[in-house]
Design a protein around this motif. Structure first.
Motif, PDB file in Angstrom:
ATOM      1  N   ILE A  12       9.591  47.318  34.206  1.00  0.00           N
ATOM      2  CA  ILE A  12       9.782  46.647  32.915  1.00  0.00           C
ATOM      3  C   ILE A  12      10.800  47.382  32.048  1.00  0.00           C
ATOM      4  O   ILE A  12      11.688  46.769  31.444  1.00  0.00           O
ATOM      5  CB  ILE A  12       8.420  46.533  32.188  1.00  0.00           C
ATOM      6  N   CYS A  55      11.197  55.391  26.591  1.00  0.00           N
ATOM      7  CA  CYS A  55       9.782  55.031  26.419  1.00  0.00           C
ATOM      8  C   CYS A  55       8.999  55.408  27.682  1.00  0.00           C
ATOM      9  O   CYS A  55       9.481  55.180  28.792  1.00  0.00           O
ATOM     10  CB  CYS A  55       9.680  53.531  26.177  1.00  0.00           C
ATOM     11  N   ASN A  98      11.663  43.930  19.029  1.00  0.00           N
ATOM     12  CA  ASN A  98      12.089  45.328  19.144  1.00  0.00           C
ATOM     13  C   ASN A  98      13.439  45.516  18.457  1.00  0.00           C
ATOM     14  O   ASN A  98      14.427  44.902  18.861  1.00  0.00           O
ATOM     15  CB  ASN A  98      12.186  45.704  20.639  1.00  0.00           C
ATOM     16  N   VAL A 120       8.217  54.311  20.477  1.00  0.00           N
ATOM     17  CA  VAL A 120       7.793  52.909  20.418  1.00  0.00           C
ATOM     18  C   VAL A 120       6.721  52.698  19.334  1.00  0.00           C
ATOM     19  O   VAL A 120       6.679  51.666  18.652  1.00  0.00           O
ATOM     20  CB  VAL A 120       7.335  52.407  21.817  1.00  0.00           C
ATOM     21  N   GLU A 165      14.316  45.947  30.528  1.00  0.00           N
ATOM     22  CA  GLU A 165      14.641  45.932  29.089  1.00  0.00           C
ATOM     23  C   GLU A 165      16.043  46.519  28.870  1.00  0.00           C
ATOM     24  O   GLU A 165      16.854  45.971  28.116  1.00  0.00           O
ATOM     25  CB  GLU A 165      13.584  46.765  28.354  1.00  0.00           C
ATOM     26  N   TRP A 201      10.752  37.377  29.204  1.00  0.00           N
ATOM     27  CA  TRP A 201      12.126  37.831  29.451  1.00  0.00           C
ATOM     28  C   TRP A 201      12.387  38.233  30.891  1.00  0.00           C
ATOM     29  O   TRP A 201      13.501  38.134  31.383  1.00  0.00           O
ATOM     30  CB  TRP A 201      12.708  38.806  28.435  1.00  0.00           C
ATOM     31  N   ALA A 255       6.791  53.835  28.844  1.00  0.00           N
ATOM     32  CA  ALA A 255       6.462  52.537  29.455  1.00  0.00           C
ATOM     33  C   ALA A 255       4.968  52.345  29.684  1.00  0.00           C
ATOM     34  O   ALA A 255       4.510  52.201  30.826  1.00  0.00           O
ATOM     35  CB  ALA A 255       7.262  52.336  30.732  1.00  0.00           C
ATOM     36  N   GLN A 256       4.224  52.324  28.601  1.00  0.00           N
ATOM     37  CA  GLN A 256       2.785  52.044  28.687  1.00  0.00           C
ATOM     38  C   GLN A 256       2.556  50.670  29.309  1.00  0.00           C
ATOM     39  O   GLN A 256       1.535  50.423  29.946  1.00  0.00           O
ATOM     40  CB  GLN A 256       2.175  52.095  27.288  1.00  0.00           C
ATOM     41  N   CYS A 257       3.524  49.775  29.111  1.00  0.00           N
ATOM     42  CA  CYS A 257       3.453  48.418  29.666  1.00  0.00           C
ATOM     43  C   CYS A 257       3.293  48.447  31.180  1.00  0.00           C
ATOM     44  O   CYS A 257       2.545  47.649  31.750  1.00  0.00           O
ATOM     45  CB  CYS A 257       4.726  47.660  29.297  1.00  0.00           C
ATOM     46  N   THR A 302      14.229  52.439  23.244  1.00  0.00           N
ATOM     47  CA  THR A 302      12.956  52.463  23.994  1.00  0.00           C
ATOM     48  C   THR A 302      13.227  52.314  25.491  1.00  0.00           C
ATOM     49  O   THR A 302      12.562  52.938  26.316  1.00  0.00           O
ATOM     50  CB  THR A 302      12.007  51.339  23.528  1.00  0.00           C
ATOM     51  N   CYS A 336       2.263  47.143  25.608  1.00  0.00           N
ATOM     52  CA  CYS A 336       3.449  47.533  24.832  1.00  0.00           C
ATOM     53  C   CYS A 336       3.093  47.553  23.345  1.00  0.00           C
ATOM     54  O   CYS A 336       2.685  46.524  22.801  1.00  0.00           O
ATOM     55  CB  CYS A 336       4.572  46.532  25.088  1.00  0.00           C
ATOM     56  N   PRO A 337       3.255  48.692  22.668  1.00  0.00           N
ATOM     57  CA  PRO A 337       2.829  48.785  21.261  1.00  0.00           C
ATOM     58  C   PRO A 337       3.548  47.819  20.317  1.00  0.00           C
ATOM     59  O   PRO A 337       3.063  47.554  19.231  1.00  0.00           O
ATOM     60  CB  PRO A 337       3.150  50.242  20.888  1.00  0.00           C
ATOM     61  N   ILE A 338       4.714  47.291  20.723  1.00  0.00           N
ATOM     62  CA  ILE A 338       5.381  46.330  19.845  1.00  0.00           C
ATOM     63  C   ILE A 338       5.234  44.902  20.386  1.00  0.00           C
ATOM     64  O   ILE A 338       5.861  43.972  19.882  1.00  0.00           O
ATOM     65  CB  ILE A 338       6.874  46.676  19.628  1.00  0.00           C
ATOM     66  N   ILE A 385       7.215  40.349  27.603  1.00  0.00           N
ATOM     67  CA  ILE A 385       7.730  40.845  28.878  1.00  0.00           C
ATOM     68  C   ILE A 385       7.819  39.776  29.975  1.00  0.00           C
ATOM     69  O   ILE A 385       8.891  39.590  30.565  1.00  0.00           O
ATOM     70  CB  ILE A 385       6.908  42.073  29.331  1.00  0.00           C
TER      71      ILE A 385
HETATM   72  S1  SF4 Z   1       9.186  50.243  27.975  1.00  0.00           S
HETATM   73 FE1  SF4 Z   1       9.692  48.599  26.529  1.00  0.00          FE
HETATM   74  S2  SF4 Z   1       8.221  46.958  27.024  1.00  0.00           S
HETATM   75 FE2  SF4 Z   1       7.412  48.879  27.919  1.00  0.00          FE
HETATM   76  S3  SF4 Z   1       6.003  49.787  26.350  1.00  0.00           S
HETATM   77 FE3  SF4 Z   1       8.060  50.689  26.047  1.00  0.00          FE
HETATM   78  S4  SF4 Z   1       9.014  49.346  24.512  1.00  0.00           S
HETATM   79 FE4  SF4 Z   1       7.288  48.206  25.346  1.00  0.00          FE
END
Ligand code: SF4
Ligand SMILES: Cc1cc2nc3c(=O)[nH]c(=O)nc-3n(C[C@H](O)[C@H](O)[C@H](O)COP(=O)(O)OP(=O)(O)OC[C@H]3O[C@@H](n4cnc5c(N)ncnc54)[C@H](O)[C@@H]3O)c2cc1C
Length: 482
Positions: A116, A97, A87, A456, A120, A67, A99-101, A93, A58-60, A64
């Motif tokens: 994930i 997003c 965030n 993100v 969120e 939470w 979702a690279q996570c 996001t 996650c770039p920020i 994870i």
């Molecule tokens: S979905 Fe949420 S936790 Fe996953 S990379 Fe994007 S901002 Fe980060």
């Protein structure tokens, strides 16, 4: 860790989408939100694996696993407070997003990763519903003034962070409304605009000033900016579109994706576009050139406008559907993306297609001459050469062509030229490691600094720029460098 066997008990629950026949008739979100109970079950699949690569992905750097655990045990307020630390706009996001996570989730090595992004969303929407969102109100201010140019996710996250530490922040935006691409690029069926408004209202109530309809460098000179503010952050995005300068480009009916999408978003918001400027796909044969996300948004919009058919072509070869050796876990792989827009209506997708010529009739686009291409490896590294397949030419009928082939760089005219800022090799604003441009006190962040990217990354850049701006103004900072 809440349930050590959660991932054995529950399968990944795929995102629930509204039926295609229903959603193509409107611009409401394509997905349906799941229940809190379902979110808790899904959160229990997180294995608390010890080395959470999702956090790295996650770039920020969202917390994870932590939470997920709090969601599983029903501690929604604590889950939100943890999310709020990293965030500024989780409700955004969590909707758009990529979702690279999830591609870095350890469970994803031999099973489906944890959901994930949707967890969120569950946390932040529950926080809004339960009134957990507090205004960051300050009694003392530092007396330092910061101007932020651009109200996209970069400018907004930077403003939010700097406001929290007491600076007087003014965000300048040349459009009539705040939000950047969140408002005028991304269609409502992915991100409804009330979501953006809800956050902008919070930022306004917290004390951030917004000056819309001001094109800095034109309506408001750079020298005035330098006189009136102690620091400046340039967050104007990267919007110069890549063009396709081939024969027939001057024909009527060929538009850049952003011209089409901005107008479509304004129409959804209730604005009337003058008839002679209207770009409408209704009843038309639409050809979208460019196989990326922007192209996909054009496909979804064209289908909602009742296009008679939609074709999307891409120069590059069709990406693989599963990870290859080139993109091992936990890296973010370049895979074939079938978006919700692709699943709606009759869109035909073609890869390895070169656009050779626009062909018209009475000055209007009628069809497009294309050819198949192949990519031949020319050395042991990944370099390859594109060659047209002999005898493979074909035509695609089209009376509306949308160019969605990317963005090259930020606009130079106006602010960048007036400030004489140094640029990098790709034409983006060059900054040092502390986000400062070649001019002292002027910082740059987001797409304007890194080129067209993701929301993100814009949030990450905005937060990091705020860290360095605060350090510059105060000599030290308590804002995080993420
Ligand atoms: S979905 Fe949420 S936790 Fe996953 S990379 Fe994007 S901002 Fe980060
Ligand atoms: C069609 C489309 C769809 C996308 N979909 C997604 C998605 O689903 N998920 C995702 O993660 N990313 C997506 N992206 C990428 C994402 O939107 C951008 O990376 C992100 O918005 C960049 O944020 P930014 O704040 O740097 O720039 P922007 O959002 O471009 O905002 C810059 C703002 O600065 C203003 N501005 C510029 N110059 C001046 C000036 N001189 N004076 C005053 N104001 C100025 C502009 O009007 C604009 O409002 C998409 C991009 C496009 C084009």
């Amino acid at each position: 860790m809440g349930d050590p066997k959660g991932f054995l008990k529950y399968r990944r629950q795929a995102t629930a989408y509204r039926p295609v026949c229903e959603r193509v008739k409107d611009y409401s979100p394509v997905f349906a939100r799941r229940s809190n109970k379902e979110s808790q079950e899904q959160a229990s699949r997180c294995m608390d694996c010890g080395t959470p690569f999702c956090h790295w992905g996650c770039p920020i750097g969202n917390y994870i696993p932590e939470w997920n655990d709090l969601v599983f045990t029903g501690q929604w307020r604590n889950a939100f407070e943890l999310l709020d630390q990293t965030n500024n706009f989780p409700e955004i996001t969590a909707r758009i997003c990529p979702a690279q996570c999830e591609y870095a989730c350890v469970l994803g090595i031999n099973d489906d990763p944890v959901t994930i992004r949707e967890n969120e969303l569950a946390i932040v929407e529950r926080a809004f519903e339960m009134g957990f969102i507090r205004l960051h109100l300050l009694h003392t201010r530092t007396g330092k003034k910061v101007a932020i140019i651009g109200s996209g996710p970069t400018g907004l996250s930077c403003a939010s962070q700097l406001n929290k530490v007491g600076h007087e922040v003014t965000v300048f935006e040349r459009d009539d409304k705040v939000g950047g691409l969140l408002r005028y690029g991304i269609p409502d069926f992915k991100l409804e605009k009330w979501v953006v408004d809800r956050r902008v209202n919070i930022l306004t109530d917290e004390g951030i000033k917004f000056r819309t309809g001001v094109n800095v460098g034109d309506d408001y000179s750079a020298s005035k900016l330098l006189r009136n503010f102690n620091a400046i952050c340039l967050a104007g995005g990267s919007r110069v579109p890549r063009d396709l300068n081939i024969e027939g480009r001057e024909l009527k009916g060929i538009y850049f994706a952003m011209d089409y999408l901005v107008q479509a978003n304004k129409r959804v918001a209730g604005e009337t576009i003058p008839h002679n400027k209207l770009i409408d796909a209704s009843g038309k044969k639409v050809l979208v050139i460019g196989g990326g996300d922007t192209g996909s948004d054009c496909v979804g919009t064209a289908n909602r406008q009742n296009a008679s058919c939609v074709v999307q072509i891409e120069l590059l070869p069709k990406p693989p559907e599963c990870r290859t050796d080139e993109y091992p876990w936990p890296s973010y792989p370049m895979l074939l993306k079938t978006s919700t827009s692709h699943e709606e209506g009759a869109v035909e997708r073609k890869w390895s297609v070169l656009t050779k010529k626009f062909i018209g009739e009475n000055g209007n686009i009628k069809k497009v001459l294309c050819a198949e291409v192949e990519f031949l490896k020319i050395d042991s590294k990944a370099c390859s050469e594109m060659r047209e397949v002999p005898g493979s030419e074909f035509e695609i009928e089209a009376d509306l062509v949308i160019l969605a082939i990317g963005f090259t760089q930020p606009e130079k005219k106006g602010l960048i030229t007036e400030l004489e800022l140094r640029l990098d090799d790709r034409g983006n604003i060059k900054t040092d490691n502390f986000f400062m441009t070649s001019k002292k006190g002027i910082f740059a962040a987001g797409d304007m600094r890194r080129g067209q990217s993701l929301v993100v990354w814009a949030v990450s850049d905005g937060r990091r720029a705020a860290h360095y701006i605060d350090s510059y103004l105060m000599g030290s900072t308590c804002l995080p460098d993420v």
